[in-house]
Design a protein around this motif. Structure first.
Motif, PDB file in Angstrom:
ATOM      1  N   ASN A 259       0.832  -1.198   0.000  1.00 26.98           N
ATOM      2  CA  ASN A 259       0.000   0.000   0.000  1.00 26.98           C
ATOM      3  C   ASN A 259       0.866   1.247   0.000  1.00 26.98           C
ATOM      4  OD1 ASN A 259      -1.412  -2.284   1.530  1.00 26.98           O
ATOM      5  ND2 ASN A 259      -3.085  -0.972   0.937  1.00 26.98           N
ATOM      6  N   LYS A 260       0.534   2.218  -0.838  1.00 29.67           N
ATOM      7  CA  LYS A 260       1.330   3.450  -0.939  1.00 29.67           C
ATOM      8  C   LYS A 260       0.498   4.695  -0.658  1.00 29.67           C
ATOM      9  CE  LYS A 260       4.477   0.748  -2.594  1.00 29.67           C
ATOM     10  NZ  LYS A 260       3.628  -0.385  -2.889  1.00 29.67           N
ATOM     11  N   ASP A 261      -0.614   4.542   0.023  1.00 28.40           N
ATOM     12  CA  ASP A 261      -1.509   5.680   0.219  1.00 28.40           C
ATOM     13  C   ASP A 261      -1.230   6.427   1.507  1.00 28.40           C
ATOM     14  OD1 ASP A 261      -2.375   3.825   2.002  1.00 28.40           O
ATOM     15  OD2 ASP A 261      -4.340   3.516   1.092  1.00 28.40           O
ATOM     16  N   GLY A 262      -0.145   6.086   2.193  1.00 30.90           N
ATOM     17  CA  GLY A 262       0.215   6.801   3.406  1.00 30.90           C
ATOM     18  C   GLY A 262      -0.491   6.312   4.650  1.00 30.90           C
ATOM     19  N   LYS A 263      -1.387   5.345   4.518  1.00 31.74           N
ATOM     20  CA  LYS A 263      -2.112   4.838   5.678  1.00 31.74           C
ATOM     21  C   LYS A 263      -1.273   3.754   6.347  1.00 31.74           C
ATOM     22  CE  LYS A 263      -6.594   5.795   3.575  1.00 31.74           C
ATOM     23  NZ  LYS A 263      -7.823   5.222   3.000  1.00 31.74           N
ATOM     24  N   ALA A 264      -1.055   3.899   7.637  1.00 26.83           N
ATOM     25  CA  ALA A 264      -0.231   2.945   8.361  1.00 26.83           C
ATOM     26  C   ALA A 264      -0.562   3.018   9.839  1.00 26.83           C
ATOM     27  CB  ALA A 264       1.258   3.230   8.125  1.00 26.83           C
ATOM     28  N   GLY A 265      -0.094   2.035  10.574  1.00 26.54           N
ATOM     29  CA  GLY A 265      -0.321   1.983  12.004  1.00 26.54           C
ATOM     30  C   GLY A 265      -1.511   1.112  12.355  1.00 26.54           C
ATOM     31  N   PHE A 266      -1.615   0.805  13.633  1.00 20.59           N
ATOM     32  CA  PHE A 266      -2.632  -0.121  14.119  1.00 20.59           C
ATOM     33  C   PHE A 266      -4.043   0.373  13.838  1.00 20.59           C
ATOM     34  CE2 PHE A 266      -5.095  -2.066  17.692  1.00 20.59           C
ATOM     35  CZ  PHE A 266      -4.896  -3.394  17.344  1.00 20.59           C
ATOM     36  N   LEU A 267      -4.291   1.652  14.033  1.00 23.11           N
ATOM     37  CA  LEU A 267      -5.643   2.173  13.807  1.00 23.11           C
ATOM     38  C   LEU A 267      -6.025   2.104  12.333  1.00 23.11           C
ATOM     39  CD1 LEU A 267      -5.725   5.228  16.240  1.00 23.11           C
ATOM     40  CD2 LEU A 267      -6.503   2.882  16.630  1.00 23.11           C
ATOM     41  N   ALA A 268      -5.077   2.387  11.454  1.00 22.03           N
ATOM     42  CA  ALA A 268      -5.349   2.265  10.014  1.00 22.03           C
ATOM     43  C   ALA A 268      -5.634   0.818   9.644  1.00 22.03           C
ATOM     44  CB  ALA A 268      -4.168   2.793   9.208  1.00 22.03           C
ATOM     45  N   ASN A 269      -4.965  -0.121  10.320  1.00 25.94           N
ATOM     46  CA  ASN A 269      -5.186  -1.533  10.037  1.00 25.94           C
ATOM     47  C   ASN A 269      -6.507  -2.034  10.596  1.00 25.94           C
ATOM     48  OD1 ASN A 269      -3.043  -3.262   8.582  1.00 25.94           O
ATOM     49  ND2 ASN A 269      -1.829  -1.769   9.728  1.00 25.94           N
ATOM     50  N   ILE A 270      -7.106  -1.291  11.497  1.00 25.57           N
ATOM     51  CA  ILE A 270      -8.489  -1.571  11.892  1.00 25.57           C
ATOM     52  C   ILE A 270      -9.449  -0.902  10.915  1.00 25.57           C
ATOM     53  CG2 ILE A 270     -10.249  -1.226  13.677  1.00 25.57           C
ATOM     54  CD1 ILE A 270      -8.040  -1.278  15.757  1.00 25.57           C
ATOM     55  N   GLU A 271      -9.141   0.313  10.539  1.00 27.45           N
ATOM     56  CA  GLU A 271     -10.042   1.126   9.730  1.00 27.45           C
ATOM     57  C   GLU A 271     -10.228   0.573   8.322  1.00 27.45           C
ATOM     58  OE1 GLU A 271     -12.778   3.905   9.238  1.00 27.45           O
ATOM     59  OE2 GLU A 271     -11.577   3.867  11.076  1.00 27.45           O
ATOM     60  N   GLU A 272      -9.138   0.149   7.674  1.00 24.47           N
ATOM     61  CA  GLU A 272      -9.187  -0.176   6.251  1.00 24.47           C
ATOM     62  C   GLU A 272      -9.655  -1.598   5.927  1.00 24.47           C
ATOM     63  OE1 GLU A 272      -8.625   1.894   3.483  1.00 24.47           O
ATOM     64  OE2 GLU A 272      -8.928   3.348   5.071  1.00 24.47           O
ATOM     65  N   PRO A 273      -9.077  -2.649   6.513  1.00 24.44           N
ATOM     66  CA  PRO A 273      -9.425  -4.001   6.050  1.00 24.44           C
ATOM     67  C   PRO A 273     -10.786  -4.489   6.510  1.00 24.44           C
ATOM     68  CG  PRO A 273      -7.284  -3.941   7.175  1.00 24.44           C
ATOM     69  CD  PRO A 273      -7.984  -2.673   7.491  1.00 24.44           C
ATOM     70  N   SER A 275     -14.747  -4.422   7.233  1.00 21.11           N
ATOM     71  CA  SER A 275     -16.008  -3.778   6.878  1.00 21.11           C
ATOM     72  C   SER A 275     -16.786  -3.498   8.148  1.00 21.11           C
ATOM     73  CB  SER A 275     -16.827  -4.679   5.954  1.00 21.11           C
ATOM     74  OG  SER A 275     -17.456  -5.716   6.696  1.00 21.11           O
ATOM     75  N   PRO A 276     -17.834  -2.675   8.082  1.00 22.36           N
ATOM     76  CA  PRO A 276     -18.651  -2.444   9.284  1.00 22.36           C
ATOM     77  C   PRO A 276     -19.259  -3.722   9.867  1.00 22.36           C
ATOM     78  CG  PRO A 276     -19.122  -0.781   7.631  1.00 22.36           C
ATOM     79  CD  PRO A 276     -18.240  -1.802   6.968  1.00 22.36           C
ATOM     80  N   ASP A 277     -19.385  -4.773   9.034  1.00 20.78           N
ATOM     81  CA  ASP A 277     -19.914  -6.051   9.522  1.00 20.78           C
ATOM     82  C   ASP A 277     -18.844  -6.914  10.181  1.00 20.78           C
ATOM     83  OD1 ASP A 277     -22.512  -5.550   8.585  1.00 20.78           O
ATOM     84  OD2 ASP A 277     -21.988  -6.263   6.580  1.00 20.78           O
ATOM     85  N   GLY A 278     -17.579  -6.481  10.096  1.00 21.41           N
ATOM     86  CA  GLY A 278     -16.496  -7.248  10.687  1.00 21.41           C
ATOM     87  C   GLY A 278     -15.811  -8.206   9.739  1.00 21.41           C
ATOM     88  N   LEU A 308      -8.196   5.272  25.501  1.00 15.02           N
ATOM     89  CA  LEU A 308      -8.295   5.141  24.044  1.00 15.02           C
ATOM     90  C   LEU A 308      -9.589   4.456  23.607  1.00 15.02           C
ATOM     91  CD1 LEU A 308      -4.636   4.091  23.140  1.00 15.02           C
ATOM     92  CD2 LEU A 308      -5.718   6.321  22.781  1.00 15.02           C
ATOM     93  N   LYS A 309     -10.234   3.733  24.512  1.00 15.56           N
ATOM     94  CA  LYS A 309     -11.490   3.028  24.212  1.00 15.56           C
ATOM     95  C   LYS A 309     -11.379   2.215  22.923  1.00 15.56           C
ATOM     96  CE  LYS A 309     -14.336   6.441  26.652  1.00 15.56           C
ATOM     97  NZ  LYS A 309     -15.486   7.369  26.584  1.00 15.56           N
ATOM     98  N   ILE A 310     -10.342   1.394  22.863  1.00 19.75           N
ATOM     99  CA  ILE A 310     -10.013   0.703  21.623  1.00 19.75           C
ATOM    100  C   ILE A 310     -11.105  -0.256  21.171  1.00 19.75           C
ATOM    101  CG2 ILE A 310      -8.767  -1.177  22.756  1.00 19.75           C
ATOM    102  CD1 ILE A 310      -7.838   0.593  19.435  1.00 19.75           C
ATOM    103  N   PHE A 311     -11.822  -0.874  22.102  1.00 14.51           N
ATOM    104  CA  PHE A 311     -12.876  -1.804  21.699  1.00 14.51           C
ATOM    105  C   PHE A 311     -14.130  -1.093  21.197  1.00 14.51           C
ATOM    106  CE2 PHE A 311     -10.546  -4.916  24.459  1.00 14.51           C
ATOM    107  CZ  PHE A 311     -10.286  -5.833  23.447  1.00 14.51           C
ATOM    108  N   GLU A 312     -14.152   0.214  21.304  1.00 14.12           N
ATOM    109  CA  GLU A 312     -15.248   0.998  20.739  1.00 14.12           C
ATOM    110  C   GLU A 312     -14.870   1.610  19.388  1.00 14.12           C
ATOM    111  OE1 GLU A 312     -16.785   3.882  23.518  1.00 14.12           O
ATOM    112  OE2 GLU A 312     -16.400   2.561  25.229  1.00 14.12           O
ATOM    113  N   TYR A 313     -13.605   1.477  18.992  1.00  8.49           N
ATOM    114  CA  TYR A 313     -13.128   2.102  17.760  1.00  8.49           C
ATOM    115  C   TYR A 313     -13.860   1.534  16.543  1.00  8.49           C
ATOM    116  CZ  TYR A 313      -9.875   4.169  14.424  1.00  8.49           C
ATOM    117  OH  TYR A 313      -9.320   4.905  13.401  1.00  8.49           O
ATOM    118  N   LYS A 314     -14.207   2.413  15.642  1.00 14.03           N
ATOM    119  CA  LYS A 314     -14.966   2.047  14.437  1.00 14.03           C
ATOM    120  C   LYS A 314     -16.197   1.230  14.802  1.00 14.03           C
ATOM    121  CE  LYS A 314     -14.598   0.465   9.677  1.00 14.03           C
ATOM    122  NZ  LYS A 314     -13.820  -0.237   8.641  1.00 14.03           N
TER     123      LYS A 314
END
Length: 757
Positions: A259-273, A275-278, A308-314
């Motif tokens: 990936n070359k779109d500048g998205k990286a890090g743990f939060l990006a890896n939750i956000e991108e791959p 779907s809202p259904d999991g 950080l409320k990580i289990f509530e993220y997205k």
């Protein structure tokens, strides 16, 4: 009971009396002030409060006590064996690779045993091994194997180095207070910080991306950062490395572009791959692999950084994803092998023990998860495992009920998806998803079919012998690209012997199929429909699949309608990768004296032609036997159609591919065309009594009674003369839409996407 078992239970009962007299329900509540324990060690996964609660329950929770005993026996055997930290030389499956992998698993377990049993020998073992790694790592060069796009030091790829640090972080947390300040400084300065830097700063092509590999890297850096209270490492884990530019030509070990779109890090890896259904875009096999770092790091963040409320993220997608993943398994718990997926991987893997326990503890405490944990017959030796063990003991477990479900793909849920239809023992898996990153296959609108966990029509999965050194060092074989990823390897349309998107990742990753409609409200009729507009230029494919439960049939059966619309005439191939022994056809076919490959590229070079037929009947039937059950495929055909019997294995001198069979419908010189088939499961055969029951198809006739741009209507007539009519809307499919059409001088009116009666 063995003496060792007796001694073990005596010891844990003594510990239970020594450390606490709490009742089993007297756990720390969500409202209790836990600020005093947040800075203590252990704090990452196993917490200081959790240790107190676990010690209070020793000897009272059978599933937890069993897991504890098994871990104790395993670690004690390793301690007796002695510490071995060899200089790395091997790929996956070799001794040094396996030894270092074994070490990090045992280190984590030894740390937990030290906390739960308060036995110093486990802390000493962890300390001694870490000090050996510290002495080695200071001068350790890159791994000598150069195949990886991102080489590690202990392992041939940074991915496995990240595995090591994820587990070792937990061990370090457990023995943190056992070590002196001088020893901690030595380990952090010479081992942990340089280790984290190599994974991330030294390997941006591995770390700075959205992929299961980088998720492991993010978790590794973040977890050791949490233990060391190193905010810079924590930020690097969450948000990636700032200002890093990657080579746009770089590829990973599996041939996929990074990936070359500048998205990286743990939060990006939750956000991108996700779907809202999991649903995880790489598919369930890699979702299973990624769930451990996702959840174990999330648990650490929850315990150390609750702000950080990580289990509530997205919208809580990490916990949703566990439910999605469990639904992506068959009746035996094996994950459907979508994309690169090894068959046989199931929710019995340790990663899913982690997922089930964490989901139960931090989620809604779904009692269905407890039934999965009972089947797994093990729990984590931490706070979440304790919660599951208590739930099971208190009789809260209920069956995990897998129903028909449609899981969207893409970060916003708009990039296709996977539809699973379930009726009695029949499961149909319909894939209309996005490419699935570098692990994706070129198989839009493909499907596979199961009965009671047994494959009937298969998805091949991956071409790899994972961690078997004799086969390519345990890594992906070239046949994964030349066969497994190609369209002809799947139960979908191939046009002009060319794979979807010409088999090019950069094109495929920009496109996805679209849901036409999905309906599972009726027990008698469940249906999923999707369209693919980009796999071939100027060609559209609309596939509608249904499971029909009819009292005139012994079991539910499948109806498959593939409508192809194109501006030019083409050759279309539609294979059926059936499992079992061919019994009978209603047409004549010829078998060649010498086997030859069907083609020269795009997977065709790996198919032997074992038989050919020119079809002349309006319906062509093929029957086969598999695991003492009978199956029949009935297809609408014409005089211009051909049928090919094929077998995988051509141009495969090293026998890397399974020698499995298919039959293939071939239609030449067609622009707009329609493929219609049914798949029936019926009857049984007993090799003991030698009786065959209901061995013949119940379908007398399958007819296309209407096919226009707007509607397609199929009539199914059974052997008793009773008929069913299915009409699907090809254009307007909203639930509110009203449709009226005339077929054979009879009017049909309905509201919604389809008509069935």
């Amino acid at each position: 009971m063995r003496i060792s078992q007796t001694c073990f239970f005596v010891s844990i009962l003594f510990l239970a009396l020594t450390f606490s007299c709490k009742e089993e329900t007297n756990l720390v509540s969500e409202n209790e002030d836990t600020a005093s324990t947040l800075g203590a060690h252990p704090k990452l996964i196993l917490t200081a409060q959790g240790v107190k609660d676990i010690r209070a329950q020793l000897g009272k929770l059978p599933i937890f006590d069993k897991a504890l005993q098994e871990v104790k026996e395993e670690v004690d055997a390793e301690i007796a064996f002695g510490i071995d930290t060899p200089i790395p030389v091997d790929y996956s499956g070799g001794y040094t690779h396996a030894r270092h992998k074994r070490n990090f698993l045992v280190l984590q377990k030894a740390g937990v045993l030290y906390q739960i049993l308060d036995d110093e020998k486990y802390a000493k073992y962890v300390k001694d091994m870490l000090m050996q790694y510290e002495a080695m790592y200071k001068t350790l060069p890159l791994h000598p194997k150069t195949r990886s796009y991102a080489r590690g030091k202990l392992f041939w790829q940074c991915l496995n180095d990240s595995n090591w640090l994820v587990y070792v972080s937990q061990a370090y947390d457990c023995v943190y207070n056992y070590l002196s300040e001088e020893e901690r400084n030595k380990l952090e300065t010479n081992l942990f910080k340089p280790f984290a830097d190599h994974i991330s700063i030294d390997s941006p092509q591995f770390y700075q991306r959205v992929h299961n590999h980088s998720t492991w890297g993010n978790a590794a850096v973040g977890m050791i950062g949490l233990v060391m209270n190193d905010q810079e490492l924590i930020d690097r884990a969450l948000y990636g490395i700032q200002g890093v530019n990657l080579d746009t030509k770089a590829k990973d070990d599996d041939g996929g572009f990074l990936n070359k779109d500048g998205k990286a890090g743990f939060l990006a890896n939750i956000e991108e791959p996700f779907s809202p259904d999991g649903y995880y875009t790489e598919g369930p096999y890699y979702q299973r692999y990624a769930m451990y770092p996702f959840l174990i790091f999330a648990e650490g963040l929850h315990n150390v950084r609750p702000d950080l409320k990580i289990f509530e993220y997205k919208d809580g997608v990490l916990l949703k994803s566990i439910n999605a993943l469990l639904n992506l398994s068959d009746a035996d718990g094996d994950f459907f092998p979508l994309n690169d997926g090894q068959k046989g991987m199931s929710y019995y893997t340790n990663a899913l023990v982690t997922a089930v326990d964490i989901s139960y503890h931090f989620g809604t405490q779904d009692p269905g998860l407890l039934s999965i944990a009972e089947k797994q017959n093990k729990v984590l030796l931490d706070d979440s495992g304790l919660a599951v063990a208590l739930g099971i003991k208190n009789g809260k477990a209920k069956p995990f009920n897998k129903k028909s479900i449609n899981l969207s793909d893409g970060p916003d849920g708009t990039q296709g998806g996977v539809g699973i239809l379930r009726s009695e023992d029949i499961e149909l898996v319909f894939k209309y998803a996005a490419q699935g990153s570098s692990h994706g296959h070129y198989d839009k609108l493909s499907y596979s079919l199961y009965e009671k966990g047994t494959e009937i029509l298969q998805d091949y999965g991956l071409a790899r012998f994972v961690n078997i050194e004799q086969k390519g060092g345990g890594n992906y074989l070239k046949e994964n690209k030349t066969w497994a990823k190609q369209t002809i390897a799947h139960n979908t349309i191939t046009q002009n012997e060319t794979s979807h998107f010409n088999g090019e990742y950069e094109i495929g990753s920009k496109n996805h199929s679209e849901l036409h409609y999905f309906s599972s409200e009726s027990e008698e009729f469940q249906v999923v429909s999707a369209i693919e507009k980009n796999a071939y230029p100027a060609t559209e494919m609309l596939r509608t699949m249904a499971i029909i439960k009819d009292e005139d049939f012994e079991k539910p059966y499948v109806l498959d309608i593939m409508k192809v619309t194109s501006k030019k005439a083409h050759q279309y191939d539609l294979p059926f990768y059936f499992m079992g022994q061919l019994l009978k056809t209603n047409f004549d076919y010829k078998t060649p004296e010498t086997l030859k490959a069907l083609g020269t590229k795009n997977g065709y070079q790996h198919l032997y032609v074992e038989g050919t037929a020119k079809l002349s009947e309006a319906n062509s039937k093929i029957a086969w036997l598999h695991e003492n059950k009978f199956y029949t495929a009935t297809s609408v055909t014409s005089n211009n159609d051909e049928l090919l019997f094929t077998r995988i294995g051509a141009n495969d001198p090293e026998f890397n591919l399974r020698r499995e069979a298919a039959f293939m419908l071939r239609r030449k010189n067609a622009a707009n065309t329609l493929f219609v088939s049914t798949i029936e499961s019926h009857g049984s055969y007993s090799p003991v009594s030698e009786f065959a029951l209901n061995s013949n198809s119940s379908i007398k006739e399958l007819k296309v009674v209407l096919d226009t741009e707007a509607y397609t209507a199929i009539e199914i007539v059974n052997v008793n003369g009773n008929s069913k009519l299915f009409i699907t809307a090809n254009t307007t499919t909203t639930k509110e839409a009203t449709h009226t059409i005339k077929i054979n001088n009879k009017n049909y009116t309905w509201v919604g996407s389809y008509y069935f009666k």
